[in-house]
Design a protein around this motif. Sequence first.
Motif, PDB file in Angstrom:
ATOM      1  N   PHE A   3      39.002  18.535   8.185  1.00 18.61           N
ATOM      2  CA  PHE A   3      39.220  17.220   8.815  1.00 18.61           C
ATOM      3  C   PHE A   3      40.722  16.712   8.211  1.00 18.61           C
ATOM      4  CE2 PHE A   3      36.485  14.005  10.657  1.00 18.61           C
ATOM      5  CZ  PHE A   3      37.103  12.735  10.673  1.00 18.61           C
ATOM      6  N   THR A   4      41.672  16.397   9.131  1.00 17.92           N
ATOM      7  CA  THR A   4      42.945  15.983   8.762  1.00 17.92           C
ATOM      8  C   THR A   4      43.110  14.267   8.852  1.00 17.92           C
ATOM      9  OG1 THR A   4      43.570  18.040   9.595  1.00 17.92           O
ATOM     10  CG2 THR A   4      45.165  16.381   9.328  1.00 17.92           C
ATOM     11  N   SER A   5      43.790  14.034   7.924  1.00 18.63           N
ATOM     12  CA  SER A   5      43.847  12.526   7.794  1.00 18.63           C
ATOM     13  C   SER A   5      45.011  12.179   8.777  1.00 18.63           C
ATOM     14  CB  SER A   5      44.208  11.904   6.599  1.00 18.63           C
ATOM     15  OG  SER A   5      45.562  12.408   5.912  1.00 18.63           O
ATOM     16  N   VAL A   6      45.067  10.855   9.238  1.00 18.80           N
ATOM     17  CA  VAL A   6      45.958  10.354  10.092  1.00 18.80           C
ATOM     18  C   VAL A   6      47.513  10.229   9.331  1.00 18.80           C
ATOM     19  CG1 VAL A   6      47.036   8.310  11.220  1.00 18.80           C
ATOM     20  CG2 VAL A   6      44.347   8.798  11.614  1.00 18.80           C
ATOM     21  N   THR A   7      47.324   9.956   7.976  1.00 21.75           N
ATOM     22  CA  THR A   7      48.530   9.648   7.288  1.00 21.75           C
ATOM     23  C   THR A   7      49.025  10.946   6.543  1.00 21.75           C
ATOM     24  OG1 THR A   7      47.119   8.986   5.542  1.00 21.75           O
ATOM     25  CG2 THR A   7      48.017   7.268   7.153  1.00 21.75           C
ATOM     26  N   GLY A   8      48.657  11.938   6.916  1.00 20.65           N
ATOM     27  CA  GLY A   8      49.143  13.342   6.161  1.00 20.65           C
ATOM     28  C   GLY A   8      47.957  13.705   5.332  1.00 20.65           C
ATOM     29  N   GLU A   9      47.424  15.106   5.269  1.00 20.58           N
ATOM     30  CA  GLU A   9      46.677  15.582   4.562  1.00 20.58           C
ATOM     31  C   GLU A   9      46.807  15.757   2.977  1.00 20.58           C
ATOM     32  OE1 GLU A   9      43.611  19.406   4.772  1.00 20.58           O
ATOM     33  OE2 GLU A   9      45.024  18.983   6.575  1.00 20.58           O
ATOM     34  N   THR A  10      45.912  15.194   2.337  1.00 20.37           N
ATOM     35  CA  THR A  10      45.979  15.748   1.004  1.00 20.37           C
ATOM     36  C   THR A  10      44.793  16.290   0.482  1.00 20.37           C
ATOM     37  OG1 THR A  10      46.918  13.374   0.290  1.00 20.37           O
ATOM     38  CG2 THR A  10      46.189  14.437  -1.596  1.00 20.37           C
ATOM     39  N   GLY A  11      45.097  17.771   0.253  1.00 17.45           N
ATOM     40  CA  GLY A  11      43.958  18.760   0.275  1.00 17.45           C
ATOM     41  C   GLY A  11      43.294  18.533  -1.134  1.00 17.45           C
ATOM     42  N   ALA A  12      42.344  19.661  -1.164  1.00 19.92           N
ATOM     43  CA  ALA A  12      41.308  19.563  -2.311  1.00 19.92           C
ATOM     44  C   ALA A  12      42.450  19.670  -3.706  1.00 19.92           C
ATOM     45  CB  ALA A  12      40.582  20.837  -2.297  1.00 19.92           C
ATOM     46  N   VAL A  13      41.710  18.684  -4.808  1.00 15.99           N
ATOM     47  CA  VAL A  13      42.221  18.844  -5.715  1.00 15.99           C
ATOM     48  C   VAL A  13      41.360  19.074  -7.077  1.00 15.99           C
ATOM     49  CG1 VAL A  13      43.376  16.881  -7.528  1.00 15.99           C
ATOM     50  CG2 VAL A  13      44.123  16.748  -5.170  1.00 15.99           C
ATOM     51  N   SER A  14      41.846  19.687  -7.994  1.00 13.24           N
ATOM     52  CA  SER A  14      41.160  20.282  -9.192  1.00 13.24           C
ATOM     53  C   SER A  14      41.284  19.334 -10.412  1.00 13.24           C
ATOM     54  CB  SER A  14      41.264  21.848  -9.258  1.00 13.24           C
ATOM     55  OG  SER A  14      40.361  22.038 -10.556  1.00 13.24           O
ATOM     56  N   ASN A  34      39.271  16.390   0.804  1.00 16.28           N
ATOM     57  CA  ASN A  34      40.392  15.789   1.595  1.00 16.28           C
ATOM     58  C   ASN A  34      40.798  14.207   1.418  1.00 16.28           C
ATOM     59  OD1 ASN A  34      42.652  15.503   3.348  1.00 16.28           O
ATOM     60  ND2 ASN A  34      41.512  16.595   5.016  1.00 16.28           N
ATOM     61  N   GLY A  35      41.920  13.895   1.605  1.00 13.57           N
ATOM     62  CA  GLY A  35      42.177  12.428   1.102  1.00 13.57           C
ATOM     63  C   GLY A  35      43.220  11.989   2.099  1.00 13.57           C
ATOM     64  N   GLY A  36      43.056  10.610   2.352  1.00  6.55           N
ATOM     65  CA  GLY A  36      44.210  10.023   3.116  1.00  6.55           C
ATOM     66  C   GLY A  36      43.777   8.535   3.317  1.00  6.55           C
ATOM     67  N   ALA A  37      44.836   7.729   3.768  1.00  6.66           N
ATOM     68  CA  ALA A  37      44.899   6.186   3.872  1.00  6.66           C
ATOM     69  C   ALA A  37      44.087   6.203   4.887  1.00  6.66           C
ATOM     70  CB  ALA A  37      46.094   5.734   3.740  1.00  6.66           C
ATOM     71  N   ALA A  38      43.965   6.814   5.912  1.00  6.12           N
ATOM     72  CA  ALA A  38      43.268   6.630   7.244  1.00  6.12           C
ATOM     73  C   ALA A  38      42.785   7.973   7.680  1.00  6.12           C
ATOM     74  CB  ALA A  38      44.106   5.898   8.259  1.00  6.12           C
ATOM     75  N   PHE A  39      41.411   7.843   8.408  1.00 10.13           N
ATOM     76  CA  PHE A  39      41.177   9.155   9.071  1.00 10.13           C
ATOM     77  C   PHE A  39      40.758   8.806  10.280  1.00 10.13           C
ATOM     78  CE2 PHE A  39      40.296  10.378   4.582  1.00 10.13           C
ATOM     79  CZ  PHE A  39      40.610  11.866   4.764  1.00 10.13           C
ATOM     80  N   GLU A  40      41.182   9.535  11.333  1.00 12.03           N
ATOM     81  CA  GLU A  40      41.016   9.394  12.731  1.00 12.03           C
ATOM     82  C   GLU A  40      39.765  10.188  13.294  1.00 12.03           C
ATOM     83  OE1 GLU A  40      43.156   9.587  17.276  1.00 12.03           O
ATOM     84  OE2 GLU A  40      44.195   9.451  15.393  1.00 12.03           O
ATOM     85  N   ASN A  72      39.112   7.397 -11.861  1.00 13.56           N
ATOM     86  CA  ASN A  72      39.592   7.566 -10.355  1.00 13.56           C
ATOM     87  C   ASN A  72      41.256   8.018 -10.414  1.00 13.56           C
ATOM     88  OD1 ASN A  72      36.930   6.917  -9.387  1.00 13.56           O
ATOM     89  ND2 ASN A  72      37.648   4.880  -8.790  1.00 13.56           N
ATOM     90  N   VAL A  73      41.313   8.755  -9.333  1.00 12.22           N
ATOM     91  CA  VAL A  73      42.719   9.546  -9.028  1.00 12.22           C
ATOM     92  C   VAL A  73      43.085   8.911  -7.653  1.00 12.22           C
ATOM     93  CG1 VAL A  73      44.002  11.646  -8.763  1.00 12.22           C
ATOM     94  CG2 VAL A  73      42.329  11.386 -10.520  1.00 12.22           C
ATOM     95  N   ARG A  74      44.188   8.547  -7.328  1.00 17.55           N
ATOM     96  CA  ARG A  74      44.580   8.172  -6.110  1.00 17.55           C
ATOM     97  C   ARG A  74      43.555   7.294  -5.407  1.00 17.55           C
ATOM     98  NH1 ARG A  74      48.518  10.951  -3.338  1.00 17.55           N
ATOM     99  NH2 ARG A  74      48.522   8.761  -2.177  1.00 17.55           N
ATOM    100  N   ASN A  75      43.466   6.138  -5.970  1.00 16.39           N
ATOM    101  CA  ASN A  75      42.509   4.973  -5.637  1.00 16.39           C
ATOM    102  C   ASN A  75      42.926   4.264  -4.166  1.00 16.39           C
ATOM    103  OD1 ASN A  75      44.535   3.848  -7.111  1.00 16.39           O
ATOM    104  ND2 ASN A  75      43.650   1.991  -6.844  1.00 16.39           N
ATOM    105  N   ASP A  76      44.326   4.871  -3.642  1.00 11.53           N
ATOM    106  CA  ASP A  76      44.592   4.211  -2.538  1.00 11.53           C
ATOM    107  C   ASP A  76      44.323   4.952  -1.171  1.00 11.53           C
ATOM    108  OD1 ASP A  76      46.434   6.604  -3.579  1.00 11.53           O
ATOM    109  OD2 ASP A  76      47.908   5.855  -2.262  1.00 11.53           O
ATOM    110  N   LEU A  77      43.570   6.169  -1.629  1.00 13.96           N
ATOM    111  CA  LEU A  77      42.932   6.906  -0.353  1.00 13.96           C
ATOM    112  C   LEU A  77      41.431   6.875  -0.169  1.00 13.96           C
ATOM    113  CD1 LEU A  77      45.169   9.986  -1.370  1.00 13.96           C
ATOM    114  CD2 LEU A  77      45.937   8.281   0.194  1.00 13.96           C
ATOM    115  N   LEU A  78      40.960   6.989   0.946  1.00 12.18           N
ATOM    116  CA  LEU A  78      39.762   7.316   1.317  1.00 12.18           C
ATOM    117  C   LEU A  78      39.552   8.849   1.129  1.00 12.18           C
ATOM    118  CD1 LEU A  78      39.278   5.383   4.809  1.00 12.18           C
ATOM    119  CD2 LEU A  78      38.485   4.681   2.459  1.00 12.18           C
ATOM    120  N   MET A  79      38.368   9.491   0.855  1.00 12.95           N
ATOM    121  CA  MET A  79      38.091  10.802   0.469  1.00 12.95           C
ATOM    122  C   MET A  79      36.887  11.289   1.455  1.00 12.95           C
ATOM    123  SD  MET A  79      39.817  11.225  -1.944  1.00 12.95           S
ATOM    124  CE  MET A  79      41.032  10.478  -3.490  1.00 12.95           C
ATOM    125  N   ILE A  80      37.284  12.682   1.820  1.00 16.17           N
ATOM    126  CA  ILE A  80      36.175  13.503   2.289  1.00 16.17           C
ATOM    127  C   ILE A  80      35.617  14.256   1.180  1.00 16.17           C
ATOM    128  CG2 ILE A  80      35.563  15.138   4.041  1.00 16.17           C
ATOM    129  CD1 ILE A  80      36.671  12.766   5.308  1.00 16.17           C
TER     130      ILE A  80
END
Length: 251
Positions: A59-70, A80-86, A104-112
């Motif tokens: 699932f790719t975000s509209v704003t550029g994919e932010t992949g899995a983070v450990s 996956n994370g992004g400011a918007a998901f289409e 929380n990390v990257r609180n500006d992003l929605l998460m899958i």
Amino acid sequence: MKTISKTLLGLAMASLVSTASAGVVSFNAAYGVANANAAAAALAAGSYGGITETFDGAFTSVTGETGAVSGSNKQGQWVNGGAAFEARVGTFTMTSPNTASNGNVRNDLLMIENSSTGEFGRQNAYTSQWLDSNDAKKVTWEILDGYNAFGFYLTDANDNGGKLRFIFSDGSATTLNFDRNQSNGNMAYITLVSDTIFSSVELLFDNNTNSADGWGIDNVTLAKVPEPGTLALLGLGLAGLAAARRRKTAA
């Protein structure tokens, strides 16, 4: 999507608060796994031409994919994370993030999220991927046009008095307030039926608080209901059944 089996969480339907009718026939929340599944089945049985977003797979975000983070904890992990998901059912956007807290990390992003990366009760509700608010203050769903009903599973969305606000293009709106008596990690199925086809509509998820509090959403369905009044009566019937069960238990 498979939900956990656990004790029913209480009321079958939440109260409706309407600021303007705007063609809305019903806007309800069915709480508890059994009630939520029954509400989902009712929408499926009473509608046609539906499409569903499960948030599974790549699932790719509209704003550029932010992949899995450990990270060292679940707050630092996501699929996956992004400011918007289409999505298939429209676009979900992080409208207003919350102040980063609770690690929380990257609180500006929605998460899958999935059961390995999710946290705070939501990881126990879904066995597949879901969209997580990541404790946002507000998330906006710009709904795809051409439908007059929707339904989706929602978990853990009551802790601080959250609400859903359905806004039409003419500015009229209908608001559903979550039941604050539900426990952490609760499950609900949200249904809205209108007697008019959706056009230029947004659904605003608002946790109504400055405290970090999130929710997870899955199996989001848009559909067409030929006779919305029928489904509204079914919703009232479910509410009546729940009330009858409570009276019987009390007796």
